[in-house]
Design a protein around this motif. Structure first.
Motif, mmCIF file in Angstrom:
data_model
loop_
_atom_site.group_PDB
_atom_site.id
_atom_site.type_symbol
_atom_site.label_atom_id
_atom_site.label_comp_id
_atom_site.label_asym_id
_atom_site.label_seq_id
_atom_site.Cartn_x
_atom_site.Cartn_y
_atom_site.Cartn_z
ATOM 1 N N UNK A 235 -32.082 22.671 28.859
ATOM 2 C CA UNK A 235 -31.576 23.308 27.643
ATOM 3 C C UNK A 235 -30.228 23.994 27.875
ATOM 4 N N UNK A 236 -29.464 24.137 26.808
ATOM 5 C CA UNK A 236 -28.212 24.877 26.824
ATOM 6 C C UNK A 236 -28.079 25.629 25.508
ATOM 7 N N UNK A 237 -27.434 26.770 25.553
ATOM 8 C CA UNK A 237 -27.201 27.544 24.342
ATOM 9 C C UNK A 237 -25.937 28.366 24.472
ATOM 10 N N UNK A 238 -25.239 28.542 23.361
ATOM 11 C CA UNK A 238 -24.027 29.365 23.359
ATOM 12 C C UNK A 238 -23.921 30.076 22.018
ATOM 13 N N UNK A 239 -23.494 31.343 22.072
ATOM 14 C CA UNK A 239 -23.289 32.159 20.887
ATOM 15 C C UNK A 239 -21.903 32.778 20.963
ATOM 16 N N UNK A 240 -21.112 32.613 19.909
ATOM 17 C CA UNK A 240 -19.761 33.171 19.886
ATOM 18 C C UNK A 240 -19.566 34.001 18.623
ATOM 19 N N UNK A 241 -18.827 35.098 18.789
ATOM 20 C CA UNK A 241 -18.550 36.017 17.691
ATOM 21 C C UNK A 241 -17.065 36.342 17.707
#
Length: 522
Positions: A235-241
């Protein structure tokens, strides 16, 4: 567009490339480069490296079946031989034997992409291979000979569509990896590896972008590599703000697997002349599938046009790693490898500023890296604690540039060498590159020898001229680089004098003009 050509020549290589159109909607590029690491070696000096190197590249594209077809071909070859003994003292006899290192690779690939309104269809196919050979005189009367190879073939297809405020990508990958590794015994050894593995991977995957909020974007992905009847979850995940145009925050997590690992000894000083990974697939008994888990946090700030500040921190955990240094003293495995793991965490800071006549970049990295095998933990030679790099480029005129680069490394460790090594990096003052000896790792634990901080200042100059020739523009430029401008006596590693038993330092690059050459474009 018309046919164009460009090239260059220096004391280290000569290159030429040609590009142009096949038709109104297609084109190509072809280039070749030849290097001569031993081209300026002094006659009769056994310590100088001898050999040749080169690479070639071809790529092109055209419209095909309503989409865009592209292809790429790349090949390289390298061959070096070095004195098997170090002649650093008049009391030591010169050893006429030479260690040989050869490696070559060839990669071919093609991709076809067709736009489909809100998305795209992409198909890729490739074949790649490399081979490595070495003759290593650890036993001076009878060398150990290495033969390693890797052949990859693959095919992938994916479709991309716009959904849920982002992009959805779904596809699959089919890959075959054939690896071989064989060491013929030197000095009467009987435990030399003779390995052969065929690894087949089938990997479906899906990726989704989500617009969580006006300034928040999320990306989640999962792939399911299947090999030998076992499916793993990656799995991979990324969150950007991005609260403003000038400020952005990001975070990511990922789990990855590696189905082929290298049998090269990364702690050996020989990697400076034989920097080749010697892969073996996980289908061979004793070769595990490595796993890595990593998380990162970052912030990006652009307070003004041309100015950027960035910070990133990470933590990484690796398991089932193949480690050669704990069980083998040579530059590559001749009797097997150990299985261990590693942990790392670190921080990097970057800053850059760009104006019309100059630019400045600087970066600092702090890393705490440890590899482990059973009860032994060590810092690898490539895992220095502190790394700082900076540079300034200025344009005194429209056709000239001056570059000043700074490198500093602290918290270095190495595994000391048993016996002497004669080493001189490539430079014009001495006329070439030197490497003498058949160094093995000493009896100390890996990474147990401290090295002093490393510091280097480099200067580069370039000036070009434009002329009209045959109705076309001809550009000619002269360039040169001077390394280690302050003449620092930096150390590469530590060795043991066989006559006195004392530790002596093996120095790195001297103060020298490294490259002088000419570029042209027509």
């Amino acid at each position: 567009p018309a046919l164009r050509a460009q090239g260059g020549m220096s004391n280290s290589h000569v290159r030429i490339s040609v590009d142009g159109p096949w038709s109104r909607d297609s084109g190509f590029l072809a280039s070749v480069r030849l290097g001569f690491p031993g081209g300026l070696a002094k006659p009769g000096e056994a310590s100088y490296l001898r050999g040749e190197a080169g690479d070639l590249l071809g790529k092109g594209g055209a419209n095909f079946l309503g989409g865009e077809l592209g292809f790429l071909v790349y090949g390289s070859w390298n061959g070096l031989d070095a004195a098997a003994g170090a002649d650093t003292s008049d009391s030591l006899p010169t050893i006429p034997l030479r260690n040989d290192f050869e490696w070559e690779s060839l990669s071919m690939g093609s991709t076809w992409t067709r736009e489909t309104g809100g998305g795209a269809l992409r198909v890729k196919a490739w074949a790649a291979g490399n081979r490595a050979h070495a003759s290593w005189h650890a036993e001076l009367e009878r060398p150990a000979t290495l033969a390693a190879r890797r052949q990859d073939v693959g095919f992938s297809a994916e479709v991309e569509e716009g959904r849920w405020g982002g992009q959805t990508v779904a596809g699959f990958l089919l890959q075959g990896i054939h690896t071989g590794y064989r060491v013929a015994p030197g000095g009467g050894g009987s435990n030399n590896p003779d390995l052969d593995a065929r690894t087949v991977l089938v990997t479906p995957y899906v990726q989704q972008q989500l617009q969580v909020a006006p300034a928040v974007m999320a990306e989640v992905a999962v792939s399911l590599p299947t090999e030998g009847g076992r499916t793993r979850i990656s799995p991979r995940g990324r969150l950007s703000w991005t609260p403003t145009e000038a400020l952005g925050f990001g975070g990511s997590i990922a789990r990855v697997f590696q189905f082929a690992q290298s049998l090269r000894n990364s702690e050996s000083v020989v990697v400076n002349v034989f920097p080749v990974d010697l892969f073996m697939g996980s289908d061979e008994p004793g070769i595990p599938v490595a796993r890595g888990d990593q998380g990162t946090l970052s912030v990006d700030f652009r307070p003004a046009p041309g100015t950027r500040l960035r910070a990133e921190t990470y933590i990484r955990n690796s398991s089932r790693l193949l480690l050669v240094a704990p069980v083998d003293r040579g530059p590559f495995s001749t009797s097997g490898a150990a299985v261990g793991g590693g942990r790392g965490r670190g921080l990097s800071l970057e800053a850059s500023f760009r104006a019309s006549r100059y630019g400045v970049v600087a970066s600092y990295g702090w890393h705490h890296l440890r590899l482990r095998h059973q009860d032994t933990r060590f810092r690898p030679e490539w895992g220095a604690a502190h790394n700082f790099e900076g540079g300034v480029i200025a344009f005194p005129s429209t056709n000239s540039s001056v570059r000043l680069g700074f490198t500093a490394v602290g918290g270095r460790r190495t595994t000391a060498v048993a016996g002497l090594v004669e080493w001189e990096s490539c430079n014009l003052l001495d006329g070439g590159c030197e490497f003498g000896g058949t160094p093995l790792l000493g009896d100390d634990p890996p990474g147990s020898t401290k090295l002093p901080p490393y510091f280097r200042l480099d200067l580069g100059l370039q000036k070009h001229w434009h002329h009209r020739l045959g109705g076309r523009d001809l550009l000619v430029s002269l360039f040169g680089t001077v390394t280690n401008l302050l003449g620092r006596a930096n150390l590469l590693t530590m060795a043991t004098d066989p006559l006195t038993g004392e530790r002596v330092g093996v120095q790195m690059r001297p103060l020298s003009p490294l490259v002088l050459g000419i570029d042209w474009r027509f």
